[in-house]
Design a protein around this motif. Structure first.
Motif, PDB file in Angstrom:
ATOM      1  N   PHE A   1      38.208  49.798  38.077  1.00 10.08           N
ATOM      2  CA  PHE A   1      38.078  48.702  37.115  1.00 10.08           C
ATOM      3  C   PHE A   1      39.270  47.752  37.225  1.00 10.08           C
TER       4      PHE A   1
ATOM      5  N   ASP B   1      37.136  45.200  39.409  1.00 10.78           N
ATOM      6  CA  ASP B   1      36.393  44.447  38.392  1.00 10.78           C
ATOM      7  C   ASP B   1      37.277  43.458  37.634  1.00 10.78           C
ATOM      8  N   LEU B   2      38.439  43.934  37.183  1.00 14.38           N
ATOM      9  CA  LEU B   2      39.311  43.060  36.399  1.00 14.38           C
ATOM     10  C   LEU B   2      40.208  42.250  37.333  1.00 14.38           C
ATOM     11  N   GLY B   3      40.922  42.943  38.186  1.00 13.21           N
ATOM     12  CA  GLY B   3      41.693  42.284  39.245  1.00 13.21           C
ATOM     13  C   GLY B   3      42.952  41.570  38.796  1.00 13.21           C
ATOM     14  N   VAL B   4      43.004  41.090  37.563  1.00  6.94           N
ATOM     15  CA  VAL B   4      44.122  40.235  37.163  1.00  6.94           C
ATOM     16  C   VAL B   4      45.444  40.951  36.845  1.00  6.94           C
TER      17      VAL B   4
ATOM     18  N   ARG C   1      47.397  42.820  38.365  1.00  9.65           N
ATOM     19  CA  ARG C   1      48.349  42.760  39.472  1.00  9.65           C
ATOM     20  C   ARG C   1      49.073  41.409  39.518  1.00  9.65           C
ATOM     21  N   MET C   2      48.415  40.369  39.013  1.00 10.33           N
ATOM     22  CA  MET C   2      49.002  39.026  39.046  1.00 10.33           C
ATOM     23  C   MET C   2      49.992  38.784  37.909  1.00 10.33           C
ATOM     24  N   LEU C   3      49.972  39.657  36.915  1.00 11.64           N
ATOM     25  CA  LEU C   3      50.753  39.371  35.711  1.00 11.64           C
ATOM     26  C   LEU C   3      52.192  39.864  35.837  1.00 11.64           C
TER      27      LEU C   3
END
Lengths: 376, 212
Positions: free
Chosen positions: A242, A246-249, A251-253
């Motif tokens: 997930f 699915d969420l992926g974001v 890691r960018m935060l």
């Protein structure tokens, strides 16, 4: 149809075994681990007793029917995934070859049950109960035919899941982001979550009832808790999937590693709340509170380690399954030696943190896919 | 702004990008390249989504690989084809990003208004069209005060009014000192932006085509 066989093996069979690692681990343990050798669920002595009675044979086949339903549910769910949309082409293949490929895929998924029931039939014939052979053969052939027909019908009227239609009117409850993976399970995989939790709690309760404290020391309770926690391996894989797919974001935060690991630990603690509740409810005495707190902390650390292992460079589902298996066996032996649990819990939490920190930013979903393609 | 030193990115031993030495100055940059040339890989590397070999520095002070938190604070990324879990609302994602990126008070509201996303943010993303998802990804990319914003194919699926609004936002943030890297196949729209330079991703490297 070799081409379709390869596709179905990758799309259905491999994900099934990797996603059900915890389930098979516990099944293996129940078959070989908790009883005397003579009463192993696979021992000829036990099976000849089962084969002697059509009722008992039917009971065993009934238990495997539940497993069959699990397989069928998985099969249908996989076929409906948007990324498997291309399978709508399969009805264009010659019907006989399509049926054969589907039957092969089904047999591979249902393989553990096939092996066990065939072994039951062999023991039955050897002990003079040929009826068991007839029952098993009829059962396996019947299920295979039904499955092939059902899947073929499903493919003929292929419909990909309508993404999001059902969420249009879902009220937005205030879910803290660290619990979003749990929310994913409640929305997308409620049956899997429910069954896993029920099985985990049932195993734990079984140990708590069979070896109640203070009649027995806490070791059987610890073993029961270990099995219950191991069962969540499937959920841990879902959490990682997930977050990364699915969420992926996340890691960018801009979040520190401590914050990331703490959020995961908090999520896993929430996940283990039902097990913790029953642990304290049935084994909680004033003198066991501290050992149980240690055990619960160990459970969080253990799951955190299972999560960290998913970020290992060059991860493969097969390798992960082996790691979980050996970890489980190692812990089982360790628990029998009654180690200081606080130390085990701290070591697990620390190792998990270090591995997570080491691997998290090196993890690469794309690389894995490409590497597998190259290997194949 | 961006300095590459001995940078390389490969998938399973197959090299995709190699940039031995290069400096990209501050400004608005357009990255061109054919399909599969490695534009998105470059953006994902810069966004912190993919590991790589070598060194990349931002503004000469942030070593992207060694300072993961500062890296993510300084660079944000709007994906070409964003997709979010169907049950999460746009507002929840905006709240998460605003908190993590320490966005100034009222910034999220301003961005949502400018890009015409206010009306659908409270709905679950599963009910969004591809254009709405794109608008949401742009709101998320502009949140906070990053030094560099990466926009992968920012024009696709957007209506004309939103494209103009996005150009306005880019210019507004550029005046405040934010740099941009954009990829787009639609070069005819680019005259609306004061481009600093155009780059080409080709033959597994990044090279300068024109600069102002």
């Amino acid at each position: 149809m070799k081409e379709l066989d390869v596709v179905l093996r990758r799309v259905v069979v491999q994900p099934f075994y990797s996603q059900n690692a915890g389930f098979f681990l516990v099944s293996f343990f129940l078959m070989f681990g908790v009883q005397q050798p003579a009463s192993f669920l696979v021992s000829p002595m036990f099976l000849s007793g089962v084969a002697a009675s059509p009722v008992f044979t039917g009971l065993v086949l009934g238990v495997f029917f539940l497993y069959y339903l699990k397989c069928l549910h998985f099969l249908f769910k996989v076929l409906e995934l948007p990324q498997n949309e291309f399978l709508y082409l399969s009805p264009l293949l010659p019907a006989r070859q399509l049926r054969l490929s589907l039957a092969k895929a089904y047999m591979l998924v249902f393989f553990p049950a096939v092996v066990y029931t065939v072994w039951l039939a062999i023991v039955g014939v050897a002990s003079g109960n040929s009826l068991a052979l007839l029952l098993v053969l009829g059962y396996l052939v019947g299920l295979c035919l039904v499955t092939v027909l059902l899947v073929q019908r499903k493919l003929r009227s292929y419909r990909v899941l309508q993404r999001g239609k059902m969420w249009k009117w879902t009220p937005a409850l205030p879910w803290p982001p660290f619990l979003w993976p749990l929310r994913y399970f409640l929305h997308q995989e409620p049956i899997m979550l429910l069954l896993t939790k029920l099985l985990a709690v049932a195993v734990l309760l079984g140990f708590l009832q069979l070896y109640p404290y203070p009649g027995y020391d806490l070791r059987p309770t610890q073993v029961g808790f270990l099995i219950a926690v191991s069962l969540q391996a499937m959920i841990v894989q879902g959490i990682q999937r997930f977050e990364e797919v699915d969420l992926g974001v996340p890691r960018m935060l801009p979040m520190g590693m401590g914050q990331r690991v703490f959020q995961k630990a908090a999520l896993l603690a929430v996940l283990l709340l039902p097990e913790m509740f029953f642990l304290f409810r049935f084994a909680g005495h004033w003198e066991t509170v501290w050992p149980l707190v240690q055990l619960a902390s160990f459970g969080i650390g253990y799951l955190l380690l299972l999560l960290a292992l998913l970020y290992r460079p060059r991860f493969t589902p097969e390798g992960y399954l082996q790691q979980v298996f050996f970890l489980f066996i190692g812990l089982l032996l360790l628990f029998l030696l009654a180690p200081p649990l606080w130390l085990v819990a701290i070591v697990f939490l620390l190792i998990s943190f270090l591995l997570y920190r080491r691997w998290y930013y090196r993890y690469e979903q794309v690389l894995l896919r490409k590497e597998r393609e190259e290997e194949s | 702004m961006l300095t590459f030193q001995g940078f390389s990115k490969s998938y399973a031993q197959a090299p995709v990008l190699e940039i031995p030495e290069l400096t990209v100055p501050a400004g608005i940059h357009w990255i061109k390249g054919r399909n599969g040339s490695g534009k998105t890989t470059l953006f994902k590397v810069l966004a912190g989504l993919l590991p790589y070999k070598g060194d990349i520095f931002l503004d000469g002070r942030v070593a992207l690989a060694q300072q993961p938190v500062l890296h993510r604070q300084s660079i944000s990324f709007g994906e070409a084809e964003p997709l979010y879990p169907a049950f999460i609302t746009g507002q929840e994602l905006v709240n998460l990003f605003a908190k993590a990126r320490q966005a100034p008070e009222g910034q999220a509201h301003h961005l949502a208004e400018a890009l015409g996303a206010t009306a659908f943010l409270p709905k679950a993303t599963g009910a969004y069209s591809s254009g709405m998802l794109k608008k949401l990804s742009l709101v998320l990319a502009f949140l906070g005060e990053p030094s560099l914003i990466l926009l992968d194919e920012p024009l696709i699926t957007l209506d004309t009014a939103t494209v103009q609004a996005m150009y306005g936002l880019i210019q507004e943030r550029h005046r405040q000192g934010t740099s941009f890297l954009l990829t787009s196949h639609q070069d005819i729209e680019m005259p609306d932006l004061p481009l600093t330079a155009t780059w080409l991703v080709q033959h597994q490297t990044l090279s300068l085509v024109t600069s102002r």
